[in-house]
Each structure stands twice: as structure tokens, then as C-alpha cells.
Scaffold this motif. Structure first.
Motif: not given
Length: 492
Positions: A429-442
Motif C-alpha cells: 500500500r503506501e510507501s514506508g509501510r510494511d507489506p502483507l505476505g500471502i503464501d500460495a497455499s493460502r
């Protein structure tokens, strides 16, 4: 008949061989040592031509090392021990190892290279040097910096270096503050859901002696797990189980932690940003029950996206409207929007007038501008982009549009694609914010949507964020967050 001496008997010339005779001593046996000498010289020359420098390693204890034992790096013999002797009273080291390095491993003998003698030891995860229980000891090494100068004198480490596997990249180093030592020793593991992600490298008193400081090294691939609101607790002791059929059972992992201690980590869903080296956290004796239920979706790995992949710039949009006739109230919803050459792309529910809006009026607030959605609709500035997305055309922003799009030029030229099958995603999302990781199995494909497992908590604040493929950095869709579901839809 006259008798004549036998010596005067003449042999006819026809049967006399008058060629000079050569006499061979011993039937040619003398060639054997000559050939052996030639072979020895050849072998010696071959050995000498493959030799590198001779170095000296001083150690506090020989640990049974012998001449002929190998020196190994990455499981390959790179030298051998030529001689083992007392070091002549050298301070801090009583055993001297003369080591012959191979010619092709000469560069390993440089400043910063660490040596140690591998022998059977109980470590955190295994019996270290298990092969030396029935075989020879050997000398192991971790090379120093590649541009360091060559050296011929070294001091051996007493124990294998805790950060041997992290020599190239030390990872994240944090400090845990505890009221007592809790039995922790250097070498104790840091675990996340039972998986080893780091190592305790030092334990000691704080400078004012009011607490114990535990220095922990987190492997680079797992540094994203340590967040501002992460919690840590001690996991020493071991568990025993007794059953009628199985007898006495000992949990091996907990048994190891009883020897050197252990630390566990948990991170909540609202974890806050990732921390940097030097961050400090309290170390608790026991966890709270709620900590064990936390399941944040956090990206793992040394590289979150392929080299050269740039993160897109998103804009935060808000839709505000009044509802009710007698008792009036104001409602609002927010989402992320992506500037594209076709216009400002966002979730459909952000760019449609809500059914309960008073007099059909709703205001879109984005990029410092307030516009009536009903007016945009009447002017033809809203366009559907599939079932879940809409776009606000550039004309709605006038001259200000170029300023909104220009910072996102790398994104407009980026290849984007749909998901053909589930794969690992990084939601940004916005710059400087940590991303959200989504595994393929999910992920589960359903029509043109990729549904996210409902056990993965996705907050409303991710509505409209972009999903990027971790393998190639391509934009694969926009994240839609509903009260009971979250899914990724393709960008047409």
C-alpha cells in the motif's frame, strides 16, 4: 691313434658365435629401484606443485587432532595438518598446528579467517561433529573478508562460531532485557512457532547491573517477523510424557533447551513496523495465552521482490456521505487507489454512491480534491473496470492529473498479469509501510478471483492495496476486503 689334450680341440668356425657378449647384473633387478626413484620424484613434484602456503594455528587444546587430519571448508578438504606439537608456552595457546594449505585454497589463509577443531559436541539442534565420533577430527574454517591481506598465524576458536552460517550477512541483532538469566547460554535458539530463526550470541549484566541483557541474532530471511509490538519469552526446561503403551517419552527439542535455554517470539496482527538492529524488548518468563493464537501474515525472505522491482505509488481515497432524514449522521469508507494512464483506479464500493446516502449525495476525497460522485457520473467521468473495480477518468482532475500520474511512471510501464495459479504474493500500500505476505497455499482461485484463506486476518486498511507476484514483481491484481472475505481481483 694319438691322444691330444682336450684344450687343443678345435671347434669349426661355422658353429662359433664370435659376437661380443653383454653381461646383465642380477638379471635386470637393478631397474626396479631406478623406476621407483623416478616415480617418487614424479609424485613429489606433483604434490609440491599442488601445495599452497604453510600456516600455523595456535589452539588452547588439541582435542585429539593428529598429523594427516584434514582442513575443511564447505565440506571440501582444502589442506591438512602436517604436525602437532606443544606451542612452547605461548600465552593463551598451548598447542601448535602446522597446516599445509592446498594451492587452490591459498586465498583462504587471510586476515579474519576463523579456524576451530571439529569434535563431538552437543549443540542446540544436533550433535555437532557427529562424524568425528568414529572418524578423525578435522579443522574447519570460515574465511575472512575477500579483500583482506594474507596471514600465516592464526588462533583457533574454542567453539564453532555461532554466526558461521551468517558470516556473509549478520542479519538483525536485538537486545532482550530480563530480570534474571533464565538459564540462557550463548547458542540458545530463538524460535517462531517452533522453527529456529535465530541464535542467542551473548548473555550478560546490563551496565548498571539492574537487569540481564540477552543479545539475539535473527537470520536475515526472518527479520520481518520482529516488529514493534512483538513479544519474547523464555522456553527453558523439558517435558516428560508417560503412557502405558509408549512408556517414558522425552521431547528432544525441549531437552536441548533445558541444556542451553531457549527464547520464543510471537507477533500480533497489528504488529507495527519492522524494527532495526539495536532494538530492545522485554523478555518474559511465560507467555500469555493470547500470544499463542496470533497469526499475522508477514513476508519472509532476504529479498521481498526481485531486484529492480519498484513499489507503486498508491493514493488514499475517502468516500463521505450523510444518511438519515430526521436523525442525520455521517458515514465514510476508505480505500487505496492506483493512478494509471486510464485514470484513478479503485474498488467499486469507493466510487459508487451508497444506497443510504441522503439525496444521493456522496463526496470523494482524494489527492486534496473533493468531488461529488453524482456529478462525476453525470459527466461520464466514471467507468466500470470489471465487476469489482472502477476508474475516475483523468478529465475529472484537470491540469492536476499530470502531477498525480508522473510519480507512478515506473508502474504504468510495468507488466501486469492475472493469476493463472496460486503463487506467493506481496500486498503493498503506501510507501514506508510494511507489506502483507500471502503464501500460495493460502489462495484459492474462484472464477477471476483469488480468495484468501479466512484464517489469514486482513484488516480493512488493506482495501484497494496492490498484489504483486514475488517471483517476478508483476502486478497481479487489487485486493478487495469485505466483512467476511478478502480476495484479489485482476486489473483489466
Amino acid at each position: 691313434m694319438t691322444d691330444e689334450p682336450a684344450s687343443d680341440f678345435e671347434v669349426p668356425d661355422a658353429i662359433v658365435d664370435r659376437r661380443p657378449r653383454r653381461r646383465f647384473l642380477g638379471g635386470g633387478v637393478w631397474l626396479v629401484p631406478l623406476l621407483a626413484l623416478v616415480a617418487a620424484v614424479g609424485v613429489s613434484w606433483s604434490a609440491l606443485s599442488g601445495r599452497g602456503p604453510t600456516i600455523v594455528i595456535h589452539a588452547n587444546d588439541g582435542h585429539g587432532i593428529r598429523p594427516g587430519d584434514p582442513v575443511r571448508y564447505l565440506g571440501i578438504d582444502v589442506g591438512s595438518v602436517r604436525d602437532v606439537a606443544l606451542g612452547g608456552g605461548r600465552e593463551g595457546a598451548d598447542v601448535r598446528l602446522d597446516v599445509q594449505m592446498r594451492k587452490d585454497a591459498a586465498d583462504l589463509a587471510r586476515a579474519g579467517t576463523r579456524f576451530w577443531i571439529v569434535r563431538p559436541q552437543l549443540s542446540v539442534d544436533s550433535v555437532e561433529g557427529l562424524e568425528t565420533l568414529i572418524g578423525a577430527r578435522y579443522v574447519a574454517l570460515v574465511p575472512g573478508p575477500p579483500d583482506a591481506e594474507r596471514r600465516s598465524q592464526f588462533n583457533a576458536l574454542e567453539e564453532p562460531p555461532l554466526d558461521a552460517e551468517l558470516a556473509a550477512d549478520r542479519g538483525l541483532e536485538i537486545v532482550l532485557e530480563a530480570p534474571a538469566r533464565f538459564g540462557l547460554q550463548p547458542g540458545a535458539r530463538l524460535a517462531y512457532r517452533g522453527v529456529n530463526i535465530g541464535t542467542v550470541i551473548a548473555v550478560g549484566l546490563a551496565s548498571d547491573a539492574t537487569s540481564v541483557e540477552v543479545r539475539v541474532l535473527v537470520r536475515p530471511a526472518y527479520s520481518q517477523l520482529v516488529r514493534e509490538r512483538s513479544v519474547f519469552w523464555e522456553t527453558g526446561g523439558f517435558e516428560l510424557g508417560l503412557s502405558i503403551t509408549g512408556g517414558l517419552e522425552i521431547d528432544l527439542d525441549s531437552f536441548k533447551s533445558a541444556l542451553v535455554g531457549g527464547v520464543a517470539l510471537a507477533t500480533p496482527v497489528d504488529a507495527g513496523p519492522a524494527v532495526s538492529t539495536g532494538s530492545r524488548f522485554p523478555l518474559y518468563a511465560d507467555p500469555e495465552d493470547a500470544w499463542l493464537d496470533w497469526q499475522p501474515a508477514l513476508p519472509l525472505g532476504n529479498d521481498l521482490l526481485p531486484p529492480g522491482a519498484s513499489l507503486p505509488k498508491l493514493l488514499r481515497g475517502s468516500l463521505v456521505w450523510e444518511r438519515g432524514r430526521i436523525l442525520r449522521s455521517t458515514d465514510a469508507r476508505t480505500a487505496w487507489m492506483l493512478p494509471t494512464p486510464r485514470g484513478l483506479l479503485g474498488p467499486r464500493d469507493l466510487l459508487a454512491v451508497p444506497s443510504d446516502a441522503r439525496e444521493g449525495r456522496a463526496v470523494l476525497q482524494v489527492a486534496g480534491k473533493d468531488v461529488q460522485l453524482s456529478e462525476l457520473q453525470a459527466q461520464g467521468h466514471l467507468e466500470d473496470r470489471g465487476e469489482h473495480l472502477r476508474v475516475v477518468k483523468p478529465e475529472a482532475f484537470g491540469a492536476a492529473w499530470d502531477g498525480l500520474l508522473e510519480p507512478n511512471e515506473p508502474v504504468t510501464t510495468r507488466t501486469h498479469r492475472a493469476l493463472a495459479s496460486p503463487e506467493d504474493l506481496l500486498v503493498v500500500r503506501e510507501s514506508g509501510r510494511d507489506p502483507l505476505g500471502i503464501d500460495a497455499s493460502r489462495l484459492r482461485l474462484e472464477g477471476d478471483r483469488a480468495l484468501i484463506d479466512d484464517r489469514i486476518p486482513v484488516a480493512k486498511g488493506w482495501h484497494g492495496a496492490l498484489a504483486m507476484a514475488r517471483r517476478d514483481g508483476a502486478v497481479v491484481g487489487m485486493l478487495i476486503v469485505e466483512p467476511r472475505a478478502a480476495y484479489v481481483v485482476p486489473i483489466p
